[in-house]
Each structure stands twice: as structure tokens, then as C-alpha cells.
Design a protein around this motif. Structure first.
Motif, PDB file in Angstrom:
ATOM      1  N   CYS A 226       3.511  88.872 106.502  1.00 24.51           N
ATOM      2  CA  CYS A 226       4.463  87.763 106.435  1.00 24.51           C
ATOM      3  C   CYS A 226       5.671  88.114 105.578  1.00 24.51           C
ATOM      4  CB  CYS A 226       3.776  86.513 105.892  1.00 24.51           C
ATOM      5  SG  CYS A 226       2.734  85.672 107.100  1.00 24.51           S
ATOM      6  N   PRO A 254      -2.985  84.117 115.344  1.00 19.71           N
ATOM      7  CA  PRO A 254      -2.544  82.917 114.621  1.00 19.71           C
ATOM      8  C   PRO A 254      -1.437  83.193 113.611  1.00 19.71           C
ATOM      9  CG  PRO A 254      -4.937  82.968 114.767  1.00 19.71           C
ATOM     10  CD  PRO A 254      -4.448  84.305 115.240  1.00 19.71           C
ATOM     11  N   VAL A 255      -1.484  84.353 112.945  1.00 20.76           N
ATOM     12  CA  VAL A 255      -0.445  84.691 111.972  1.00 20.76           C
ATOM     13  C   VAL A 255       0.872  84.930 112.694  1.00 20.76           C
ATOM     14  CG1 VAL A 255       0.146  86.136 109.997  1.00 20.76           C
ATOM     15  CG2 VAL A 255      -2.262  85.835 110.630  1.00 20.76           C
ATOM     16  N   GLU A 257       1.763  83.810 115.620  1.00 20.04           N
ATOM     17  CA  GLU A 257       2.235  82.559 116.200  1.00 20.04           C
ATOM     18  C   GLU A 257       2.895  81.675 115.140  1.00 20.04           C
ATOM     19  OE1 GLU A 257      -1.352  81.193 117.974  1.00 20.04           O
ATOM     20  OE2 GLU A 257      -0.969  82.207 119.895  1.00 20.04           O
ATOM     21  N   TYR A 258       2.327  81.686 113.932  1.00 24.67           N
ATOM     22  CA  TYR A 258       2.953  80.920 112.844  1.00 24.67           C
ATOM     23  C   TYR A 258       4.369  81.439 112.586  1.00 24.67           C
ATOM     24  CZ  TYR A 258       4.111  79.296 108.175  1.00 24.67           C
ATOM     25  OH  TYR A 258       4.765  78.744 107.112  1.00 24.67           O
ATOM     26  N   GLU A 261       6.744  80.544 115.500  1.00 22.54           N
ATOM     27  CA  GLU A 261       7.139  79.135 115.456  1.00 22.54           C
ATOM     28  C   GLU A 261       8.160  78.888 114.341  1.00 22.54           C
ATOM     29  OE1 GLU A 261       3.813  76.539 115.084  1.00 22.54           O
ATOM     30  OE2 GLU A 261       3.085  76.894 117.114  1.00 22.54           O
ATOM     31  N   ARG A 262       7.866  79.426 113.175  1.00 25.53           N
ATOM     32  CA  ARG A 262       8.712  79.183 112.003  1.00 25.53           C
ATOM     33  C   ARG A 262      10.137  79.679 112.222  1.00 25.53           C
ATOM     34  NH1 ARG A 262       7.483  78.761 106.119  1.00 25.53           N
ATOM     35  NH2 ARG A 262       9.312  79.489 104.960  1.00 25.53           N
ATOM     36  N   VAL A 268       6.753  73.712 113.270  1.00 26.02           N
ATOM     37  CA  VAL A 268       5.495  74.396 112.960  1.00 26.02           C
ATOM     38  C   VAL A 268       4.362  73.382 113.057  1.00 26.02           C
ATOM     39  CG1 VAL A 268       4.208  75.690 111.233  1.00 26.02           C
ATOM     40  CG2 VAL A 268       6.669  76.059 111.489  1.00 26.02           C
ATOM     41  N   ARG A 270       1.060  73.896 112.624  1.00 26.13           N
ATOM     42  CA  ARG A 270      -0.148  74.135 111.847  1.00 26.13           C
ATOM     43  C   ARG A 270       0.185  74.205 110.360  1.00 26.13           C
ATOM     44  NH1 ARG A 270      -1.680  78.983 115.065  1.00 26.13           N
ATOM     45  NH2 ARG A 270      -0.016  78.235 116.407  1.00 26.13           N
ATOM     46  N   SER A 271      -0.750  73.813 109.535  1.00 21.42           N
ATOM     47  CA  SER A 271      -0.571  73.902 108.081  1.00 21.42           C
ATOM     48  C   SER A 271      -1.180  75.207 107.601  1.00 21.42           C
ATOM     49  CB  SER A 271      -1.246  72.728 107.391  1.00 21.42           C
ATOM     50  OG  SER A 271      -1.181  72.872 105.990  1.00 21.42           O
ATOM     51  N   GLU A 272      -0.348  76.105 107.102  1.00 28.67           N
ATOM     52  CA  GLU A 272      -0.792  77.419 106.627  1.00 28.67           C
ATOM     53  C   GLU A 272      -0.176  77.662 105.250  1.00 28.67           C
ATOM     54  OE1 GLU A 272      -2.947  79.244 108.025  1.00 28.67           O
ATOM     55  OE2 GLU A 272      -2.996  78.706 110.156  1.00 28.67           O
ATOM     56  N   GLU A 276       2.895  80.125 104.409  1.00 25.77           N
ATOM     57  CA  GLU A 276       4.146  79.469 104.034  1.00 25.77           C
ATOM     58  C   GLU A 276       4.651  80.008 102.696  1.00 25.77           C
ATOM     59  OE1 GLU A 276       5.976  75.031 103.093  1.00 25.77           O
ATOM     60  OE2 GLU A 276       3.967  75.235 103.953  1.00 25.77           O
TER      61      GLU A 276
END
Length: 408
Positions: A226, A254-255, A257-258, A261-262, A268, A270-272, A276
Motif C-alpha cells: 500500500c 482484496p488489497v 481492490e481497495y 477503489e480508493r 470505497v 469496505r472498511s480497511e 487506510e
């Protein structure tokens, strides 16, 4: 950054006019056609928009054809990318049967002129069959030709890529994506920035595939990915991403995709909190806009330490480089990596690499103090820097042999 649009297959597009594309890579043996097809289906249904499969040699071209046929018969239309190392003939042979070929043309032949000739042949085959090319260079796997001129530096990575970019432009072949990966987030970000600047000055900007290679696993691998990827995406650099984890490849999605999206302007969903935090503070640390994460961020000491280390600002534990594994990996990479980590966790500041194969492991662990590299047939090589110290060590003895060498 405004880029050209590259079409991958019939319906997938990469470039600044399109959303960020999420991709991953199989870790099955390509020769196990059924297992690879099954994993591709799993990844496609989990959200992978492009799936890469290693093609170790000419014998695997037929396997790729069979895998593709199985997937299409199941209604899976996700584009496939062939991952090639060294063998230009394999790249040329497999190009008609995939939507994209990933290669480092500088490794096509020890003679640089012959490497250029082979790359020219690949371009023509890809043009004929509508196959895109990813020019993929990694820190530590640059050819001698370029390192003799510029050293093993971010600038050398960008210059090396530009030679092949220029060949594509001259041939009027524009279905090209470029990547410059490193396990070091600072090196990786600087290489991409320099490449982007060179392409902009040239007036032809291809889409960028971005990622932190050999990021490891667990929280560390996710945070490191990230930090590096977010730093580039914040600057508008990056059109497709892969999060490389030493875990089952479905865990990467999932990482990725986060991040997609961001930075695609989407809401976004999902809550990550961990991701974040890494995306919020990592780029600022890496760019040296701040020296510490402020206490007002209300992050745990553990998370602060992880983000600081991923940003190369402060090291509180060993730095691990570990490839995600692929069809070339001939041992239980994930198990070995966990064993190495558990027995070296006290070695603060040391860089230790655990690599899946002898093909590109020694080159791509360029930043490591020590390396643990699978040979196949139950054997491992131990490296100090780029030099092999021990070879053909049985797997069940290799971690202890590594520890003895470090202690000495």
C-alpha cells in the motif's frame, strides 16, 4: 498522467481513461493443467481482471493452450498473461494463445543486439495476433549492458525500459504496458517517476503496471504494498496493479481492490483501517514530507512501526523480501518463509530474502544481506548478497544453515 489506452483481449482496457485494473498471478505448476485452470477460475470469480501464468519453457506452451480452452469452456473470459523469463523463443511461441506477454527483453540473450532482434520478432507476432506486451523490469534483474552504463539504480531501470519502449514506438506497436518493480519502496517509486518523465518527454506514454515486488506476507506485505503503490497512484501514476504476497494469490485481490477503489475515484465500500493508515501516512513518509506519524493519528505502536519500516524511514525488525511463488517454485515457499521469519525475527535491520526459484531469485533479491533460494529437488542455495555461499542444501537443513552463517 495521461496515457495511451491498451486493449487486453476483447473487453479489458488499461490507461488513464479507464479504471485501475486489478490483476494477480497463479502459483500452481503450469504443467498441472487442471490445477492451474481451477485456480484461474477461482481468481476470476474472486475479482481478478487479468491473470498471469508462468511459462517456464516451450513444453508449457501446449499447457497454456489447454488451460485457456478449459477456462473458455467454463465461461471464464478473463484475459491471460504469459510470464516469460529469458526464453525469447517461448515468448514468441506462446504469444498467439494469450492476451498479453510479460517479458524483460534485456534478458532475451547475453548478446544485446541479438536480444533486440528477438524482441523485434516478438513485436511482430504480437501485432499479428492482437497480443499486448508488458515490458517488465525488476530492480536487480537488469542486464549487464545497462548496469555497466548506469549501475543498478532507478535511473538505470527507467533507461533500460525506454530502450524497449523506443523499439515499440519505432515499430508502431502501441499495445504496451510497462513496469519497474522493486522490493524497496523508495527505489520502486523513484524508478516509476523517472520512467514517467522520460515517456512524457518522448511524447508517447504507455500505461504503467505498478507494484512492490516480493513484498512478503501478512500485515507487513500488505502495508508495504500500500505504501509503495499509493504513493504512485496519488501522483496519477499507475493503471493496473498487482499486490505480490507470499500467500495464496486469491488473498492479494482484496488489497488490490481497495487500492483500485480508493484511487479510481470510486466510493470505497469496505472498511480497511490498516490499509487506510498505510495509504494515508506512507506516501507522506516516503516523500519525506513528515518524519513521524503524529500521535493524533491514534495508531497503535505496531502499526506505526510497520508503516515507518515500509516507508524506509525506521527499521524495528528485519526487512524480508519474499516472492509470491509461481509455477517455477519447486518447494513449499510459504512454509519456508514462515520458518525463516520465526528464527530470524531478532535480527533488526538485516535484509533477508526467501525466493522461490533459482531462475530470477538471485537477481531480484538485490537489496538482501542474505538469501534463501529454492533449487528444486528438495535442495536450497544460501546466498550472501549476490554470491552463493552454500548450494544443494537439503530443505530440512537449510534454515539452520542460514542461521549458522548469519551468526558467524
Amino acid at each position: 498522467m495521461k496515457t495511451l489506452t491498451v486493449r487486453i483481449g476483447k473487453d479489458l482496457y488499461m490507461g488513464s481513461d479507464h479504471p485501475i485494473v486489478v490483476q494477480t498471478m497463479c502459483n500452481t505448476h503450469t504443467s498441472d493443467v487442471q490445477a492451474t485452470a481451477d485456480q484461474c477460475e477461482q481468481l476470476a470469480r474472486a475479482g481478478a481482471q487479468l491473470i498471469r501464468i508462468t511459462v517456464p519453457g516451450m513444453q508449457d506452451v501446449q499447457h497454456i493452450r489447454e488451460i485457456r480452452q478449459i477456462l473458455r469452456s467454463r465461461g471464464i473470459r478473463t484475459p491471460l498473461a504469459a510470464d516469460i523469463h529469458f526464453s525469447s523463443e517461448t515468448a514468441i511461441a506462446v504469444a498467439p494463445y494469450v492476451e498479453k506477454v510479460r517479458i524483460n527483453p534485456g534478458n532475451f540473450h547475453p548478446d544485446h543486439d541479438k536480444a533486440r532482434d528477438q524482441f523485434g520478432k516478438l513485436i511482430e507476432v504480437c501485432r499479428q495476433h492482437g497480443t499486448a506486451i508488458r515490458i517488465g523490469l525488476n530492480h536487480g534483474s537488469l542486464g549487464k549492458y545497462i548496469t555497466d552504463l548506469y549501475g543498478n539504480t532507478p535511473y538505470a531501470m527507467a533507461k533500460a525500459a525506454m530502450e524497449w519502449v523506443e523499439m515499440c514506438i519505432s515499430a508502431d506497436f502501441l499495445q504496451v504496458v510497462v513496469s519497474l518493480k522493486s522490493s524497496n519502496t523508495v527505489t520502486m517509486v523513484e524508478a516509476y517517476r523517472q520512467l514517467a518523465d522520460m515517456m512524457q518527454k518522448r511524447g508517447v506514454v504507455f500505461p504503467l503496471h505498478v507494484g512492490v515486488t516480493e513484498a512478503g506476507n501478512g500485515d507487513s506485505g500488505r502495508i508495504k504494498s500500500c505504501v509503495g503503490i499509493a504513493t504512485l497512484l496519488e501522483e496519477g501514476l499507475g493503471n493496473t496493479i498487482r499486490v505480490s504476497l507470499t500467500e495464496p494469490p486469491v488473498n492479494e485481490l482484496p488489497v488490490a481492490e481497495y487500492l483500485a477503489e480508493r484511487y479510481s475515484g470510486k466510493v470505497v465500500t469496505r472498511s480497511e483501517p490498516m490499509l487506510e493508515a498505510a495509504c494515508t501516512w506512507g506516501p507522506r513518509l516516503l516523500n519525506r514530507e513528515i518524519d513521524e506519524i503524529p500521535s493524533s493519528a491514534n495508531l497503535s505502536e505496531y502499526l506505526v512501526n510497520e508503516i515507518m519500516q515500509a516507508s524506509r524511514r525506521r527499521f524495528y525488525k528485519p526487512e524480508y523480501i519474499a516472492c509470491p511463488g509461481c509455477g517455477r517454485t519447486m518447494y513449499d515457499l510459504q512454509k519456508a518463509f514462515e520458518e525463516v521469519k520465526s528464527k530470524t525475527s531478532h535480527l533488526k535491520g538485516m535484509v533477508i530474502a526467501v525466493m522461490g526459484c533459482i531462475v530470477n531469485g538471485p537477481g531480484e533479491m538485490a537489496d538482501a544481506d542474505w538469501g534463501y533460494v529454492g533449487e528444486g529437488n528438495g535442495k536450497v542455495s544460501i546466498y550472501k548478497g549476490r554470491n552463493p555461499i552454500l548450494r544443494h542444501i537439503p530443505e530440512n537443513e537449510a534454515v539452520d544453515a542460514l542461521l549458522r552463517l548469519i551468526q558467524q
